[in-house]
Design a protein around this motif. Sequence first.
Motif, PDB file in Angstrom:
ATOM      1  N   ASP A 416     -13.201  -7.385  15.273  1.00  0.00           N
ATOM      2  CA  ASP A 416     -13.302  -8.367  16.348  1.00  0.00           C
ATOM      3  C   ASP A 416     -12.168  -8.242  17.354  1.00  0.00           C
ATOM      4  O   ASP A 416     -11.825  -9.189  18.059  1.00  0.00           O
ATOM      5  N   ASP A 417     -11.554  -7.072  17.450  1.00  0.00           N
ATOM      6  CA  ASP A 417     -10.421  -6.894  18.362  1.00  0.00           C
ATOM      7  C   ASP A 417     -10.577  -5.542  19.051  1.00  0.00           C
ATOM      8  O   ASP A 417     -10.791  -4.515  18.399  1.00  0.00           O
ATOM      9  N   THR A 418     -10.468  -5.541  20.364  1.00  0.00           N
ATOM     10  CA  THR A 418     -10.620  -4.287  21.103  1.00  0.00           C
ATOM     11  C   THR A 418      -9.355  -3.446  21.045  1.00  0.00           C
ATOM     12  O   THR A 418      -9.400  -2.228  21.242  1.00  0.00           O
ATOM     13  N   ALA A 419      -8.214  -4.082  20.751  1.00  0.00           N
ATOM     14  CA  ALA A 419      -6.944  -3.343  20.703  1.00  0.00           C
ATOM     15  C   ALA A 419      -6.706  -2.801  19.294  1.00  0.00           C
ATOM     16  O   ALA A 419      -7.325  -3.229  18.316  1.00  0.00           O
ATOM     17  N   PHE A 420      -5.794  -1.849  19.228  1.00  0.00           N
ATOM     18  CA  PHE A 420      -5.355  -1.315  17.935  1.00  0.00           C
ATOM     19  C   PHE A 420      -4.203  -2.165  17.392  1.00  0.00           C
ATOM     20  O   PHE A 420      -3.348  -2.625  18.167  1.00  0.00           O
ATOM     21  N   ILE A 421      -4.190  -2.371  16.100  1.00  0.00           N
ATOM     22  CA  ILE A 421      -3.062  -3.055  15.435  1.00  0.00           C
ATOM     23  C   ILE A 421      -2.251  -1.992  14.709  1.00  0.00           C
ATOM     24  O   ILE A 421      -2.816  -1.167  13.972  1.00  0.00           O
ATOM     25  N   VAL A 422      -0.949  -2.022  14.888  1.00  0.00           N
ATOM     26  CA  VAL A 422      -0.067  -1.004  14.308  1.00  0.00           C
ATOM     27  C   VAL A 422       0.888  -1.682  13.321  1.00  0.00           C
ATOM     28  O   VAL A 422       1.512  -2.709  13.646  1.00  0.00           O
ATOM     29  N   ALA A 423       0.981  -1.121  12.126  1.00  0.00           N
ATOM     30  CA  ALA A 423       1.915  -1.617  11.101  1.00  0.00           C
ATOM     31  C   ALA A 423       2.873  -0.497  10.744  1.00  0.00           C
ATOM     32  O   ALA A 423       2.457   0.650  10.514  1.00  0.00           O
ATOM     33  N   SER A 424       4.163  -0.840  10.708  1.00  0.00           N
ATOM     34  CA  SER A 424       5.181   0.175  10.412  1.00  0.00           C
ATOM     35  C   SER A 424       6.114  -0.333   9.331  1.00  0.00           C
ATOM     36  O   SER A 424       6.420  -1.537   9.263  1.00  0.00           O
ATOM     37  N   LYS A 425       6.550   0.615   8.500  1.00  0.00           N
ATOM     38  CA  LYS A 425       7.426   0.266   7.377  1.00  0.00           C
ATOM     39  C   LYS A 425       8.320   1.457   7.102  1.00  0.00           C
ATOM     40  O   LYS A 425       7.883   2.615   7.159  1.00  0.00           O
ATOM     41  N   GLY A 426       9.604   1.187   6.772  1.00  0.00           N
ATOM     42  CA  GLY A 426      10.507   2.294   6.476  1.00  0.00           C
ATOM     43  C   GLY A 426      11.922   1.823   6.284  1.00  0.00           C
ATOM     44  O   GLY A 426      12.182   0.632   6.040  1.00  0.00           O
ATOM     45  N   ALA A 427      12.855   2.757   6.383  1.00  0.00           N
ATOM     46  CA  ALA A 427      14.268   2.424   6.253  1.00  0.00           C
ATOM     47  C   ALA A 427      14.640   1.382   7.297  1.00  0.00           C
ATOM     48  O   ALA A 427      14.210   1.488   8.458  1.00  0.00           O
ATOM     49  N   ARG A 448      22.351  -8.593   6.122  1.00  0.00           N
ATOM     50  CA  ARG A 448      21.355  -9.112   5.180  1.00  0.00           C
ATOM     51  C   ARG A 448      20.822  -7.976   4.290  1.00  0.00           C
ATOM     52  O   ARG A 448      20.552  -8.182   3.100  1.00  0.00           O
ATOM     53  N   VAL A 449      20.671  -6.788   4.868  1.00  0.00           N
ATOM     54  CA  VAL A 449      20.261  -5.622   4.071  1.00  0.00           C
ATOM     55  C   VAL A 449      21.302  -5.323   2.999  1.00  0.00           C
ATOM     56  O   VAL A 449      20.972  -5.075   1.830  1.00  0.00           O
ATOM     57  N   ASP A 450      22.582  -5.366   3.390  1.00  0.00           N
ATOM     58  CA  ASP A 450      23.660  -5.092   2.428  1.00  0.00           C
ATOM     59  C   ASP A 450      23.653  -6.112   1.295  1.00  0.00           C
ATOM     60  O   ASP A 450      23.905  -5.765   0.126  1.00  0.00           O
ATOM     61  N   ALA A 451      23.378  -7.360   1.609  1.00  0.00           N
ATOM     62  CA  ALA A 451      23.360  -8.402   0.573  1.00  0.00           C
ATOM     63  C   ALA A 451      22.228  -8.155  -0.421  1.00  0.00           C
ATOM     64  O   ALA A 451      22.400  -8.336  -1.636  1.00  0.00           O
ATOM     65  N   LEU A 452      21.068  -7.728   0.067  1.00  0.00           N
ATOM     66  CA  LEU A 452      19.964  -7.423  -0.829  1.00  0.00           C
ATOM     67  C   LEU A 452      20.245  -6.183  -1.664  1.00  0.00           C
ATOM     68  O   LEU A 452      19.957  -6.136  -2.868  1.00  0.00           O
ATOM     69  N   ALA A 453      20.828  -5.155  -1.032  1.00  0.00           N
ATOM     70  CA  ALA A 453      21.147  -3.926  -1.754  1.00  0.00           C
ATOM     71  C   ALA A 453      22.177  -4.176  -2.840  1.00  0.00           C
ATOM     72  O   ALA A 453      22.150  -3.536  -3.899  1.00  0.00           O
ATOM     73  N   ALA A 454      23.103  -5.118  -2.603  1.00  0.00           N
ATOM     74  CA  ALA A 454      24.119  -5.428  -3.612  1.00  0.00           C
ATOM     75  C   ALA A 454      23.496  -6.044  -4.859  1.00  0.00           C
ATOM     76  O   ALA A 454      24.113  -6.038  -5.928  1.00  0.00           O
ATOM     77  N   ARG A 455      22.297  -6.574  -4.730  1.00  0.00           N
ATOM     78  CA  ARG A 455      21.576  -7.107  -5.895  1.00  0.00           C
ATOM     79  C   ARG A 455      20.805  -6.017  -6.631  1.00  0.00           C
ATOM     80  O   ARG A 455      20.054  -6.307  -7.560  1.00  0.00           O
ATOM     81  N   GLY A 456      20.998  -4.765  -6.198  1.00  0.00           N
ATOM     82  CA  GLY A 456      20.292  -3.658  -6.841  1.00  0.00           C
ATOM     83  C   GLY A 456      18.875  -3.493  -6.349  1.00  0.00           C
ATOM     84  O   GLY A 456      18.055  -2.857  -7.017  1.00  0.00           O
ATOM     85  N   LEU A 457      18.561  -4.056  -5.173  1.00  0.00           N
ATOM     86  CA  LEU A 457      17.207  -4.002  -4.642  1.00  0.00           C
ATOM     87  C   LEU A 457      17.080  -2.869  -3.623  1.00  0.00           C
ATOM     88  O   LEU A 457      18.033  -2.524  -2.931  1.00  0.00           O
ATOM     89  N   ARG A 458      15.892  -2.301  -3.540  1.00  0.00           N
ATOM     90  CA  ARG A 458      15.582  -1.294  -2.530  1.00  0.00           C
ATOM     91  C   ARG A 458      14.926  -2.013  -1.360  1.00  0.00           C
ATOM     92  O   ARG A 458      13.919  -2.719  -1.534  1.00  0.00           O
ATOM     93  N   VAL A 459      15.457  -1.848  -0.146  1.00  0.00           N
ATOM     94  CA  VAL A 459      15.067  -2.656   1.011  1.00  0.00           C
ATOM     95  C   VAL A 459      14.315  -1.798   2.029  1.00  0.00           C
ATOM     96  O   VAL A 459      14.753  -0.683   2.364  1.00  0.00           O
ATOM     97  N   LEU A 460      13.198  -2.319   2.505  1.00  0.00           N
ATOM     98  CA  LEU A 460      12.435  -1.693   3.579  1.00  0.00           C
ATOM     99  C   LEU A 460      12.305  -2.688   4.734  1.00  0.00           C
ATOM    100  O   LEU A 460      12.205  -3.903   4.520  1.00  0.00           O
ATOM    101  N   GLY A 461      12.284  -2.145   5.952  1.00  0.00           N
ATOM    102  CA  GLY A 461      12.014  -2.961   7.118  1.00  0.00           C
ATOM    103  C   GLY A 461      10.544  -2.881   7.487  1.00  0.00           C
ATOM    104  O   GLY A 461       9.869  -1.880   7.206  1.00  0.00           O
ATOM    105  N   VAL A 462      10.027  -3.936   8.131  1.00  0.00           N
ATOM    106  CA  VAL A 462       8.612  -3.996   8.515  1.00  0.00           C
ATOM    107  C   VAL A 462       8.521  -4.418   9.988  1.00  0.00           C
ATOM    108  O   VAL A 462       9.247  -5.315  10.431  1.00  0.00           O
ATOM    109  N   ALA A 463       7.618  -3.744  10.715  1.00  0.00           N
ATOM    110  CA  ALA A 463       7.404  -4.070  12.132  1.00  0.00           C
ATOM    111  C   ALA A 463       5.906  -4.074  12.414  1.00  0.00           C
ATOM    112  O   ALA A 463       5.109  -3.486  11.675  1.00  0.00           O
ATOM    113  N   ARG A 464       5.532  -4.749  13.551  1.00  0.00           N
ATOM    114  CA  ARG A 464       4.131  -4.787  13.951  1.00  0.00           C
ATOM    115  C   ARG A 464       4.034  -4.509  15.447  1.00  0.00           C
ATOM    116  O   ARG A 464       4.971  -4.744  16.219  1.00  0.00           O
ATOM    117  N   GLY A 465       2.872  -3.986  15.819  1.00  0.00           N
ATOM    118  CA  GLY A 465       2.655  -3.707  17.238  1.00  0.00           C
ATOM    119  C   GLY A 465       1.186  -3.737  17.583  1.00  0.00           C
ATOM    120  O   GLY A 465       0.316  -3.790  16.702  1.00  0.00           O
TER     121      GLY A 465
END
Length: 858
Positions: A416-427, A448-465
């Motif tokens: 129901d959308d004429t445009a393209f939806i773009v999802a991005s994920k990565g470092a 904030r990334v450093d705080a999550l990494a200090a908990r032993g977590l692997r962090v990814l960023g997410v973007a939309r377009g």
Amino acid sequence: MNQLADIGPVSGLSAEEAGQRLRAEGYNELPSEKPRSAWAMAKDILREPMLFLLLVAGGAYLLLGDLQEALLLLAAILAILGITFYQERKTERVLEALRDLSSPRALVIRDGEARRVPGREVVRGDVVVVSEGDRVPADGVLFWAMSLEVDESLLTGESVSVRKTPTAERPGMERPGGAETPFVYSGTLVVRGQGMFRAQGVGAESELGRIGRALQTVGEERSPLQKETGRMVRLLAVLGLLLCSTVVLFMGVLRGDWLEAVLAGIALAMSMLPEEFPVVLTVFLALGAWRISRSNVLTRRVAAIETLGEATVLCVDKTGTLTENRMAVRALDTGDAVWNLTAEQGPIPEEFHRLVEFAILAGQRDPVDPMEKALRSLGDRCRELAEHLHDDWAAVREYPLSRELLALSLVWKARDDTAFIVASKGAPESIFDLCHLAPERIAALSSRVDALAARGLRVLGVARGRHPDGALPSGQHDFTFDFVGLIAFEDPVRPEVPDAIGECYQAGIRVVMITGDHPATATSIGAAIRLPDPNAVLTGAEVDAMPESTLVQRVGDTDIFARSTPEGKLRLVRALQARGDVVAMTGDGVNDAPALKAAHIGIAMGQRGTDVAREAASLVLLGDDFGSIVATIRLGRRIFQNIRKAMAYIIAVHVPIAGMALIPVLLGWPLVLLPVHIVFLQLIIDPACSLVFEAEPGERDLMRRGPRDPREPLFGRPLLLTSLLQGLVMLGVALLIHLQADRLGYGEGGARGLTYTALITGNLGLILINRSHVESIVAGLRTPNRALWAVFGGATGILAAIWAIPYVRDELFDFAPVAPGAVLLAAAAGWFSVFWFEGLKLVRRRRGFPGKAAHNHA
């Protein structure tokens, strides 16, 4: 999206070239060792002194005409041979498992055409095509790839997959574990994308093969109990042989009756030969394996059971052992708010829905990658996210990760959308770059990334377009992206682990974590499982640079080892052993196999563990329940404790028997004990030491004591002195009864019968008194033990039958009739000859014996 790009013609090897290399270099599998022949194995087994003593005892019974007892001993020998043959075959299966793992089906290019061949037929120089879900069949160098990520935890222990980047060059192979490298390795799993590589290492020349060769060089360690029992048996065998020879010569020369001399020698041999020692070990360990199996633990090498109770160090692998070897979403961060997720997750607030939506859209529909699976699981589990899954959208194009931009973008088309939806994920830094964020915004998000990494977590960023309908741009930077948030993953700690590790420390067992993970991750896991000092970490590189003497010192005060290689794990185990520690090692991957085999006790995780780890280990946790390790340690301690009780009883009961066989010879008396008497005593001794004591439950403070010092002998001075004293007092009472019966005119047969009665009842008293070296007999009687009462009832009934049936009394046992009161008095004297030990128990209880303090759990 899943079609190979146009990379030009690739011809690969010709079928003829591949056939020539296969004939010249062999199959892509590990070479198998030539198995030892059955005769060679039998010769090695029969060199063991305990087996030799069983043969000697069987021969003695044959000389006496007691065919049944001889056949029982020979049957025991055959059983031990059968068990050993079985274990030998299980060892050979280690390499068979490696060969199976290294031989999946493979897609190769030959004569310019793609064809499927067995993995074992891949040869050096083959062009191999791999895609999502494939097992890599050989080591090689990529020359083309699209979004290729590989799970190398099988070799490195690192649960996070690594991205692979092709190269036009063909450099030598490097070690596994590197991201953005062109190297792929046999046995690893492709979790995303596609690739083509040229095989460079096959069979024994692959990384998997190198581990297999290391596994071949690792010898199995004999347990301390096996070594010590062997020494004790040899000592008693030599002593018994010397005494028996002396008795035969002494009686033959001085009395001239060589038949009686030989009879006396055989009686003394039967009284002194400790054939019960190997029987105790065999029965206790076999029944121990059965008891442990009821705790969902498979015992592959029974000798590890008693050693487990002596373990001073438990080395644990992180991935799949402390953790569940799967990724889970643990935190959502929009840049303005954070939502921490738990296993019992409730509804996710609406402000985080878009973050989860676009994180899922930036991945595959049917994912293989652990992080993608974790996201999809989160979306399926939370009903409030159902409308954000968009199963009816069509994927149009994928923009893969590159060396320059560690981000992946997927373009979708909604109905129901004429445009393209773009999802991005990565470092995160790549996502910040795609979104063209201001420096101050990047600085705030980076903290904030450093705080999550200090908990032993692997962090990814997410973007939309969004992109207008029409031609799609050539690169990700040509889209206009908005930053959506950060999403953090964790390989969860198994819920039972912290409490199980706490019990280990309470029992005085030090826990050491050896992992292929980054030090920060290892530190976080160490804190989560409550290790004493999770910040004290040594890396694999630091370990490799240490000389052996320094490493032996450092392993004594470091509890976490990160970035460890298979060779490093093996070296750490050996360094701990060099300190005198008894080492238990847990693991589940191929990279753990050499260390599992080298440790005193190798413990493999059965469900998630590889075949190689299971075959190399001594114990396998069938349910992957880490808490089962503690239950197994408790059982191991109980088994060892009961072995000591049985051994103490054996030593004590042999003293009066040997004494009553030897002293009459030295003093010129008529023989008191004949072979038939000793055979009947063995009918009590054998089930008592092998069944009654095995069935004893563990003492109440079993897991509040420290482990037994590996240098402390099984037959230590206190045990030997106590057992000898019990036996000597019982011998003294038997001699007094014999002298008193002779003085009262009961004659040779009457004195023999009363003395023998005292030995029988004293034997039963020894069984009762040695059930616990701390608790009283009264307390012990409240503890059920059906085997105990079966032995008591059988021995009492047979003794009564001997005195009641004249033929048995006079002809078989060579007794003479005596008054019933005298028999009861002799029985009471034998019974109470061992009850002085109750006073010693009382003193021990008041002093808190054994009082071996466990280490405090920091």
